[in-house]
Design an enzyme around this catalytic site. Structure first.
Site, short mmCIF file in Angstrom:
data_model
loop_
_atom_site.label_atom_id
_atom_site.label_comp_id
_atom_site.label_asym_id
_atom_site.label_seq_id
_atom_site.Cartn_x
_atom_site.Cartn_y
_atom_site.Cartn_z
N LYS A 143 49.03 -27.43 -47.76
CA LYS A 143 49.92 -28.30 -48.51
C LYS A 143 51.18 -27.54 -48.90
O LYS A 143 51.15 -26.32 -48.89
CB LYS A 143 49.21 -28.84 -49.76
CG LYS A 143 48.95 -27.75 -50.83
CD LYS A 143 48.28 -28.33 -52.04
CE LYS A 143 49.27 -28.73 -53.09
NZ LYS A 143 49.66 -27.69 -54.04
N GLU A 211 44.94 -26.24 -66.64
CA GLU A 211 45.25 -24.86 -66.30
C GLU A 211 45.97 -24.18 -67.46
O GLU A 211 46.69 -24.84 -68.20
CB GLU A 211 46.17 -24.80 -65.07
CG GLU A 211 45.56 -25.40 -63.83
CD GLU A 211 46.44 -25.16 -62.61
OE1 GLU A 211 46.16 -24.22 -61.86
OE2 GLU A 211 47.43 -25.90 -62.44
N HIS A 235 44.34 -32.73 -54.72
CA HIS A 235 43.04 -32.32 -55.26
C HIS A 235 42.36 -33.40 -56.10
O HIS A 235 41.18 -33.69 -55.92
CB HIS A 235 43.20 -31.07 -56.14
CG HIS A 235 44.01 -29.98 -55.50
ND1 HIS A 235 43.90 -29.67 -54.17
CD2 HIS A 235 44.93 -29.12 -56.01
CE1 HIS A 235 44.72 -28.66 -53.89
NE2 HIS A 235 45.37 -28.32 -54.98
#
Ligand code: BG6
Length: 484
Positions: A143, A211, A235
């Site tokens: 990607k 994250e 994802h």
């Protein structure tokens, strides 16, 4: 498809190669899983010879892998497989050097493109001009495969002109993660869950990819992408598809991907009419992560920006199985903790026989955690020990499947080990098919158009928090709380 005899690695000096690809190939090599004669031809623009690249690769392994796993003999054996060829992808004539390094044309070969997307097309054309796009070559693409549907169609068309779809391996590294595959084992290797895995049994689903990292030096790329395109398009939609898909008839590339794409096509459109009610975007300001102060996004970037570093969405899969079940998705940078999980909340019990005895019953929950640790946890109600003279007390207790304990003797592999091996073996089951990518982009483009039509700009949130407060409202309106 036969196993590859040669692997060509574009972007061999890049960050992904250093952190993931070389360490994965080393891991496979050390465990005797690579074909015995597999040669690895590394290529990038920088001029260097084989010895210099071996030194470079060794340093990358030393940074990425624990010292006790780096046995000198195994490292040497791995480095011996590597050759390096400097190629400037914008100069077609240079691809002949690669053909010479890769050996006989009738051997099966895997080509892994880990380069800037702007180099994709010229690289593929260069490969073809040097005879490297023949029927024995398969191509893995990293990607981002475009930045919207139109650009993704253009890339897919350019690749399709030279490689048939069954030889194109689009990488989504989440599919290489053990717990993601475990989700399929849980759903389809047990009789227990599937009867409830639908609108009758499930109240809602939450998928969180949180994250703590910020830009990590990827300013140029990230500011032009944002959280929706960087994380949700690929994802998170893959996770959603695996949670929501119908049981495939067989665990193979066609059946699994057929079922995933049906889910992606069933996603209710989010557009100008409902973007404001179904999505929240945010951007981090200065704050603290694990007690250490960190700068805000615009400061890290060095200029003001309207790029979202956080996105929360309320999605629906409009089909028979999932009618009326919300799928809440959220992801962000610089959040309070690194936490990736799929959370499934089941419906309340139909009738509580304990209500008059004062007991409160929580609905069952299933938590599939991908990061930082990998485990599956089922939350069930149990009676607190006691004589119950003042009423019955029920408490939520976890049934844990700690994968680290259950499978203590197997090494946790990085996602790319699995994917590289499947590429070498020619098994595309865990790679993304063209129709999936295009369905993903179509849905994402609608959301971005909706933001634009509604003049939506990111809400600020302090680094180290769980995102902007309107994200709480997105679920609370439905009586649902995010699981932090
Ligand atoms: C990448 C994104 O695809 O996935 C990054 O570009 C992100 O921005 C990364 O940090 C997350 O991967 P993982 O495996 O650490 O969850």
């Amino acid at each position: 498809m036969h196993r590859s005899k040669c692997m060509l690695l574009f972007g061999a000096t890049g960050d992904l190669a250093q952190r993931m690809l070389l360490p994965s190939l080393f891991g496979l090599c050390a465990d005797g899983l690579l074909p015995s004669h597999l040669r690895i031809v590394a290529t990038a623009r920088s001029e260097m010879d084989d010895a210099a690249y071996a030194t470079f690769a060794k340093a990358a392994l030393e940074r990425a892998i624990d010292a006790e796993r780096l046995k000198p003999a195994q490292v040497d054996r791995f480095l011996k497989r590597l050759t390096y060829v400097a190629v400037d992808a914008s100069d077609q004539s240079q691809f002949q050097k690669l053909a010479a390094a890769m050996g006989p044309e009738d051997e099966e070969r895997s080509i892994f493109l880990s380069t800037a997307p702007s180099l994709f097309e010229q690289t593929i054309v260069g490969l073809a001009s040097a005879g490297l796009a023949g029927p024995k070559s398969r191509l893995a693409l990293e990607k981002p495969l475009g930045h919207d549907l139109a650009s993704s169609l253009a890339i897919n068309a350019a690749v399709a002109a030279l490689f048939p779809e069954n030889r194109i391996f689009r990488v989504d590294h989440y599919l290489g993660k053990e717990t993601v595959q475990n989700l399929l084992a849980l759903r389809f290797g047990n009789a227990l869950f599937e009867p409830l895995w639908n609108a009758v049994g499930v109240d809602h689903v939450q998928i969180t990819v949180s994250e703590t990292v910020g830009l990590e030096g990827r300013h140029g790329f990230y500011d032009g992408a944002g959280a929706l395109r960087d994380m949700v398009q690929n994802h998170m939609l893959q996770l959603l598809a695996l949670v929501a898909m119908e049981p495939p008839a067989d665990f193979n590339a066609t059946e699994v991907r057929d079922e995933k794409v049906k889910v992606l096509r069933s996603l209710r459109r989010i557009d100008a009419s409902n973007a404001a009610a179904s999505s929240v975007i945010g951007q981090y300001r200065a704050g603290a992560i694990n007690g250490a102060p960190v700068a805000g996004y615009a400061d890290e970037l060095g200029k003001p920006s309207n790029t979202e570093t956080f996105v929360a969405l309320k999605a629906h899969v409009d089909n028979w199985r999932w009618k009326g079940v919300p799928f809440y998705l959220r992801t962000g940078k610089r959040l309070g903790a690194r936490q990736t999980e799929i959370f499934i909340q089941f419906k309340d019990v139909r009738h509580s026989i304990f209500a008059r005895r004062g007991a409160v019953i929580q609905p069952n929950k299933l938590v599939i955690r991908l990061q930082p640790d990998e485990n599956i946890r089922m939350l069930v109600m149990a009676k607190e020990p006691g004589l119950d003279r003042d009423g019955i007390r029920l408490r939520e207790v976890p049934l844990d499947l700690g994968l680290a304990n259950a499978f203590a003797d197997s090494r946790r592999r990085i996602a790319y080990e699995r994917l590289m091996l499947d590429l070498i073996d020619g098994d595309p089951t865990l790679f993304v098919r063209r129709d999936e990518v295009e369905a993903q982009w179509e849905w994402i483009d609608g959301i971005r158009d909706g933001w634009k039509a509604n003049n939506m700009t990111p809400h600020p949130y302090p680094a180290g928090s769980w995102g902007p407060s309107p994200a709480m409202g997105l679920t609370e309106r439905d009586g649902v709380t995010w699981r932090d």
